[in-house]
Design a protein around this motif. Structure first.
Motif, short mmCIF file in Angstrom:
data_model
loop_
_atom_site.label_atom_id
_atom_site.label_comp_id
_atom_site.label_asym_id
_atom_site.label_seq_id
_atom_site.Cartn_x
_atom_site.Cartn_y
_atom_site.Cartn_z
N GLU A 296 -11.84 7.40 -9.11
CA GLU A 296 -10.84 8.35 -9.60
C GLU A 296 -10.84 8.34 -11.12
N GLY B 83 1.69 3.61 -4.25
CA GLY B 83 0.76 4.45 -4.99
C GLY B 83 0.08 3.77 -6.15
N ALA C 168 -2.28 1.07 -8.26
CA ALA C 168 -3.53 0.31 -8.16
C ALA C 168 -3.36 -1.02 -8.87
N SER D 276 -14.14 4.10 -1.03
CA SER D 276 -12.82 4.66 -1.31
C SER D 276 -11.73 3.71 -0.82
N ASN D 277 -10.85 3.31 -1.73
CA ASN D 277 -9.71 2.44 -1.39
C ASN D 277 -10.17 1.13 -0.76
N ARG D 278 -11.24 0.58 -1.29
CA ARG D 278 -11.73 -0.69 -0.76
C ARG D 278 -12.65 -1.38 -1.75
N GLY E 222 -7.20 -0.87 1.03
CA GLY E 222 -5.93 -0.22 0.75
C GLY E 222 -6.01 0.54 -0.56
N PRO E 223 -5.11 1.49 -0.79
CA PRO E 223 -5.16 2.29 -2.02
C PRO E 223 -4.98 1.48 -3.28
N GLN E 224 -4.36 0.31 -3.18
CA GLN E 224 -4.18 -0.54 -4.36
C GLN E 224 -5.51 -1.12 -4.86
N GLY F 175 0.78 -1.23 0.00
CA GLY F 175 0.00 0.00 0.00
C GLY F 175 0.80 1.27 0.00
N GLN F 176 2.12 1.19 -0.21
CA GLN F 176 2.96 2.38 -0.12
C GLN F 176 3.51 2.84 -1.47
N ARG G 201 -8.34 0.73 -5.10
CA ARG G 201 -9.24 1.84 -5.42
C ARG G 201 -9.95 1.62 -6.77
#
Length: 206
Positions: free
Chosen positions: A167, A90, A92, A122-124, A130-132, A87-88, A134
């Motif tokens: 997004e 950025g 997806a 959002s992010n799930r 996690g942001p991956q 998740g670090q 999104r």
């Protein structure tokens, strides 16, 4: 007969395989060339295994040339699955589709996108957080951006009552995921599939 649903940890710590290039693998091992005139769409809708599986199932005989899972939207060069799952980076988990525009329209691909996952979280997606995971549409041309914003507006009004958190952004650099991720659910029919990945029975958009 019973089976154990794979856990997030089991997804994260599978052995990594060799990364391949941009050639398409649509038959479980044989590479194909993308025909001239093909167009490209890139979307993210949670765990890419289920996204790829549903697009192939629905569009496989309707003009879809190839669908590759991979990573986009982040900063790390040549990211691995393990790094993205942290998740670090950025990135997806995403799907890149090559298709015949005389048989499939970009709008059809995006309407399907809004039917096959939950764009309001959002992010799930389901239990995947996690942001991956999104929801995102990464457009490749100004025309794609116009279509993406219009379909999103219509789906937001008609289907999701203002709740869409998707997004919409320019497509950036694409990285193919490791080969064992490609057509994962075809090769592993009982493998993990996010429970939010199913087709909603919405009325047609106007």
């Amino acid at each position: 007969m019973s089976f154990t649903l794979p856990t997030f940890a089991s997804r994260l710590f599978r052995p990594l395989s060799t990364r391949f290039g941009i050639t398409a693998d649509t038959t479980g091992g044989s590479a194909i060339a993308i025909p001239e005139g093909a167009e490209k769409a890139t979307i993210a809708a949670g765990c890419f295994w289920g996204v790829e599986h549903l697009y192939r199932k629905h569009f496989g005989d309707k003009g879809l040339y190839d669908a590759r899972v991979g990573y986009t939207g982040g900063d790390l060069t040549n990211p691995s699955y393990r790094a993205v799952c942290g998740g670090q980076t950025g990135h997806a988990e995403a799907l890149q589709i090559h298709y015949d525009p005389s048989k499939i329209t970009y709008r059809q691909l995006l309407e399907f996108f809004y039917r096959m996952h939950d764009p309001t979280t959002s992010n799930r997606q389901g239990p995947d957080v996690g942001p991956q995971y999104r929801s995102a549409i990464y457009y490749h041309t100004p025309d794609q951006e116009t279509v993406a914003r219009e379909v999103t507006r219509q789906a937001n009004e008609a289907w999701y009552k203002g709740g869409i958190a998707t997004e919409i952004a320019p497509a950036g650099r694409w990285w193919d995921a490791e080969e064992y991720h490609q057509q994962y659910l075809h090769h592993n029919p009982s493998g993990y599939e996010c429970p939010s990945h199913f087709l909603r029975t919405f009325p047609p958009l106007q």
